[in-house]
Design a protein around this motif. Structure first.
Motif, PDB file in Angstrom:
ATOM      1  N   TYR A 135       0.836  -1.208   0.000  1.00 58.67           N
ATOM      2  CA  TYR A 135       0.000   0.000   0.000  1.00 58.67           C
ATOM      3  C   TYR A 135       0.869   1.256   0.000  1.00 58.67           C
ATOM      4  CZ  TYR A 135      -2.658   3.820   2.054  1.00 58.67           C
ATOM      5  OH  TYR A 135      -3.195   5.040   2.317  1.00 58.67           O
ATOM      6  N   ALA A 136       1.880   1.292   0.860  1.00 62.40           N
ATOM      7  CA  ALA A 136       2.733   2.481   0.964  1.00 62.40           C
ATOM      8  C   ALA A 136       3.517   2.702  -0.324  1.00 62.40           C
ATOM      9  CB  ALA A 136       3.672   2.349   2.151  1.00 62.40           C
ATOM     10  N   GLN A 137       4.001   1.643  -0.953  1.00 63.95           N
ATOM     11  CA  GLN A 137       4.724   1.792  -2.217  1.00 63.95           C
ATOM     12  C   GLN A 137       3.811   2.310  -3.318  1.00 63.95           C
ATOM     13  OE1 GLN A 137       6.351  -2.099  -2.771  1.00 63.95           O
ATOM     14  NE2 GLN A 137       8.071  -1.728  -1.377  1.00 63.95           N
ATOM     15  N   ARG A 138       2.571   1.822  -3.332  1.00 64.81           N
ATOM     16  CA  ARG A 138       1.607   2.274  -4.342  1.00 64.81           C
ATOM     17  C   ARG A 138       1.255   3.747  -4.130  1.00 64.81           C
ATOM     18  NH1 ARG A 138      -2.281  -1.864  -4.013  1.00 64.81           N
ATOM     19  NH2 ARG A 138      -3.150  -0.704  -2.283  1.00 64.81           N
ATOM     20  N   GLU A 139       1.063   4.149  -2.899  1.00 63.65           N
ATOM     21  CA  GLU A 139       0.690   5.540  -2.609  1.00 63.65           C
ATOM     22  C   GLU A 139       1.876   6.500  -2.737  1.00 63.65           C
ATOM     23  OE1 GLU A 139      -2.355   6.840  -2.038  1.00 63.65           O
ATOM     24  OE2 GLU A 139      -3.109   4.844  -2.520  1.00 63.65           O
ATOM     25  N   LEU A 140       3.073   5.994  -2.549  1.00 59.98           N
ATOM     26  CA  LEU A 140       4.269   6.837  -2.666  1.00 59.98           C
ATOM     27  C   LEU A 140       4.413   7.389  -4.071  1.00 59.98           C
ATOM     28  CD1 LEU A 140       6.794   7.901  -1.211  1.00 59.98           C
ATOM     29  CD2 LEU A 140       7.972   5.822  -1.914  1.00 59.98           C
ATOM     30  N   ILE A 141       4.013   6.612  -5.051  1.00 54.85           N
ATOM     31  CA  ILE A 141       4.098   7.048  -6.440  1.00 54.85           C
ATOM     32  C   ILE A 141       3.172   8.234  -6.695  1.00 54.85           C
ATOM     33  CG2 ILE A 141       3.644   6.338  -8.833  1.00 54.85           C
ATOM     34  CD1 ILE A 141       4.371   3.465  -7.897  1.00 54.85           C
ATOM     35  N   HIS A 142       2.005   8.246  -6.059  1.00 52.09           N
ATOM     36  CA  HIS A 142       0.997   9.282  -6.308  1.00 52.09           C
ATOM     37  C   HIS A 142       1.061  10.453  -5.340  1.00 52.09           C
ATOM     38  CE1 HIS A 142      -0.722   6.539  -9.157  1.00 52.09           C
ATOM     39  NE2 HIS A 142      -0.876   5.604  -8.218  1.00 52.09           N
ATOM     40  N   SER A 143       1.901  10.390  -4.347  1.00 53.84           N
ATOM     41  CA  SER A 143       1.931  11.478  -3.357  1.00 53.84           C
ATOM     42  C   SER A 143       2.693  12.673  -3.915  1.00 53.84           C
ATOM     43  CB  SER A 143       2.563  10.996  -2.056  1.00 53.84           C
ATOM     44  OG  SER A 143       3.902  10.637  -2.272  1.00 53.84           O
ATOM     45  N   GLU A 144       2.150  13.850  -3.638  1.00 54.17           N
ATOM     46  CA  GLU A 144       2.757  15.091  -4.120  1.00 54.17           C
ATOM     47  C   GLU A 144       3.365  15.898  -2.984  1.00 54.17           C
ATOM     48  OE1 GLU A 144      -0.305  17.116  -6.182  1.00 54.17           O
ATOM     49  OE2 GLU A 144      -0.589  15.506  -7.633  1.00 54.17           O
ATOM     50  N   ASN A 145       2.850  15.741  -1.815  1.00 55.50           N
ATOM     51  CA  ASN A 145       3.293  16.489  -0.650  1.00 55.50           C
ATOM     52  C   ASN A 145       4.555  15.848  -0.063  1.00 55.50           C
ATOM     53  OD1 ASN A 145       3.530  17.911   1.722  1.00 55.50           O
ATOM     54  ND2 ASN A 145       1.411  17.603   2.359  1.00 55.50           N
ATOM     55  N   PHE A 146       5.477  16.668   0.414  1.00 57.00           N
ATOM     56  CA  PHE A 146       6.724  16.189   1.017  1.00 57.00           C
ATOM     57  C   PHE A 146       6.448  15.326   2.243  1.00 57.00           C
ATOM     58  CE2 PHE A 146       9.966  16.857   4.314  1.00 57.00           C
ATOM     59  CZ  PHE A 146      11.042  16.258   3.689  1.00 57.00           C
ATOM     60  N   PHE A 147       5.506  15.751   3.073  1.00 57.81           N
ATOM     61  CA  PHE A 147       5.200  15.002   4.290  1.00 57.81           C
ATOM     62  C   PHE A 147       4.537  13.660   3.978  1.00 57.81           C
ATOM     63  CE2 PHE A 147       5.356  19.416   5.831  1.00 57.81           C
ATOM     64  CZ  PHE A 147       6.416  19.265   6.706  1.00 57.81           C
ATOM     65  N   GLN A 148       3.725  13.622   2.951  1.00 58.95           N
ATOM     66  CA  GLN A 148       3.135  12.350   2.548  1.00 58.95           C
ATOM     67  C   GLN A 148       4.211  11.391   2.060  1.00 58.95           C
ATOM     68  OE1 GLN A 148       0.224  13.316  -0.412  1.00 58.95           O
ATOM     69  NE2 GLN A 148      -1.462  13.322   1.090  1.00 58.95           N
ATOM     70  N   LYS A 149       5.160  11.893   1.288  1.00 57.48           N
ATOM     71  CA  LYS A 149       6.253  11.042   0.819  1.00 57.48           C
ATOM     72  C   LYS A 149       7.052  10.495   1.997  1.00 57.48           C
ATOM     73  CE  LYS A 149       6.837  13.091  -3.704  1.00 57.48           C
ATOM     74  NZ  LYS A 149       7.696  13.811  -4.625  1.00 57.48           N
ATOM     75  N   GLN A 150       7.353  11.339   2.956  1.00 63.64           N
ATOM     76  CA  GLN A 150       8.091  10.907   4.141  1.00 63.64           C
ATOM     77  C   GLN A 150       7.297   9.859   4.925  1.00 63.64           C
ATOM     78  OE1 GLN A 150      11.079  11.958   3.193  1.00 63.64           O
ATOM     79  NE2 GLN A 150      11.536  12.375   5.319  1.00 63.64           N
ATOM     80  N   TYR A 151       6.005  10.080   5.034  1.00 63.15           N
ATOM     81  CA  TYR A 151       5.137   9.147   5.753  1.00 63.15           C
ATOM     82  C   TYR A 151       5.144   7.773   5.089  1.00 63.15           C
ATOM     83  CZ  TYR A 151       0.800   6.978   7.344  1.00 63.15           C
ATOM     84  OH  TYR A 151      -0.127   6.102   7.829  1.00 63.15           O
ATOM     85  N   TYR A 152       4.976   7.735   3.777  1.00 62.95           N
ATOM     86  CA  TYR A 152       4.936   6.452   3.075  1.00 62.95           C
ATOM     87  C   TYR A 152       6.302   5.766   3.080  1.00 62.95           C
ATOM     88  CZ  TYR A 152       0.254   7.703   1.635  1.00 62.95           C
ATOM     89  OH  TYR A 152      -1.073   8.040   1.644  1.00 62.95           O
ATOM     90  N   GLU A 153       7.368   6.534   2.972  1.00 65.54           N
ATOM     91  CA  GLU A 153       8.709   5.944   3.074  1.00 65.54           C
ATOM     92  C   GLU A 153       8.935   5.356   4.463  1.00 65.54           C
ATOM     93  OE1 GLU A 153      11.483   8.957   1.906  1.00 65.54           O
ATOM     94  OE2 GLU A 153      10.893   8.844  -0.205  1.00 65.54           O
ATOM     95  N   PHE A 154       8.451   6.041   5.487  1.00 61.41           N
ATOM     96  CA  PHE A 154       8.560   5.543   6.854  1.00 61.41           C
ATOM     97  C   PHE A 154       7.782   4.233   7.019  1.00 61.41           C
ATOM     98  CE2 PHE A 154       7.075   5.648  11.344  1.00 61.41           C
ATOM     99  CZ  PHE A 154       8.313   5.482  11.946  1.00 61.41           C
ATOM    100  N   LEU A 155       6.583   4.165   6.450  1.00 64.51           N
ATOM    101  CA  LEU A 155       5.804   2.932   6.502  1.00 64.51           C
ATOM    102  C   LEU A 155       6.526   1.785   5.807  1.00 64.51           C
ATOM    103  CD1 LEU A 155       2.093   3.992   5.857  1.00 64.51           C
ATOM    104  CD2 LEU A 155       3.086   3.099   7.958  1.00 64.51           C
ATOM    105  N   ILE A 156       7.149   2.083   4.678  1.00 68.82           N
ATOM    106  CA  ILE A 156       7.883   1.040   3.954  1.00 68.82           C
ATOM    107  C   ILE A 156       9.053   0.547   4.796  1.00 68.82           C
ATOM    108  CG2 ILE A 156       9.356   0.620   1.951  1.00 68.82           C
ATOM    109  CD1 ILE A 156       7.488   2.562   0.410  1.00 68.82           C
ATOM    110  N   ILE A 157       9.780   1.458   5.402  1.00 67.77           N
ATOM    111  CA  ILE A 157      10.920   1.063   6.238  1.00 67.77           C
ATOM    112  C   ILE A 157      10.455   0.211   7.419  1.00 67.77           C
ATOM    113  CG2 ILE A 157      12.671   1.959   7.832  1.00 67.77           C
ATOM    114  CD1 ILE A 157      12.980   4.338   5.895  1.00 67.77           C
ATOM    115  N   LEU A 158       9.360   0.607   8.037  1.00 66.63           N
ATOM    116  CA  LEU A 158       8.873  -0.119   9.211  1.00 66.63           C
ATOM    117  C   LEU A 158       8.352  -1.513   8.897  1.00 66.63           C
ATOM    118  CD1 LEU A 158       6.907   2.466  11.359  1.00 66.63           C
ATOM    119  CD2 LEU A 158       8.972   1.253  11.976  1.00 66.63           C
TER     120      LEU A 158
END
Length: 103
Positions: A58-81
């Motif tokens: 889910y996080a990888q799929r949403e990371l592609i569509h995120s435009e906001n810096f904080f959203q990108k950081q959030y999804y990257e954090f989810l992927i790492i976790l």
């Protein structure tokens, strides 16, 4: 050298200062201490074991569509976790702290 390390380790374990430090680290016996151990150490690992792969996808799929810096950081954090799944080591630490909490 091993003998020296072994005697030093025994001195540290038997030291009264070590006992005081361990008692100071022990969480208070309250609902907040219990919930802190469960919510921050045990529940995330159980979630990672059960839904870790799905959360990562889910996080990888949403990371592609995120435009906001904080959203990108959030999804990257989810992927790492969650990309590795749960950690037995972290779960064991949480369970050990929970047992220590009651004794």
């Amino acid at each position: 050298m091993n003998k020296k390390l072994e005697t030093k380790a025994k001195q540290i374990v038997q030291s009264p200062t070590t006992h005081k430090v361990l008692l100071a680290l022990k969480p208070d016996k309250s609902i907040w201490g219990f919930l802190g151990i469960v919510v921050f150490l045990i529940v995330p690992e159980i979630i990672a074991f059960i839904w870790g792969i799905e959360i990562s996808i889910y996080a990888q799929r949403e990371l592609i569509h995120s435009e906001n810096f904080f959203q990108k950081q959030y999804y990257e954090f989810l992927i790492i976790l969650f990309e590795e799944g749960g950690s037995w080591f972290n779960l064991a630490i949480g369970m050990a702290l929970l047992i220590w909490f009651f004794f």
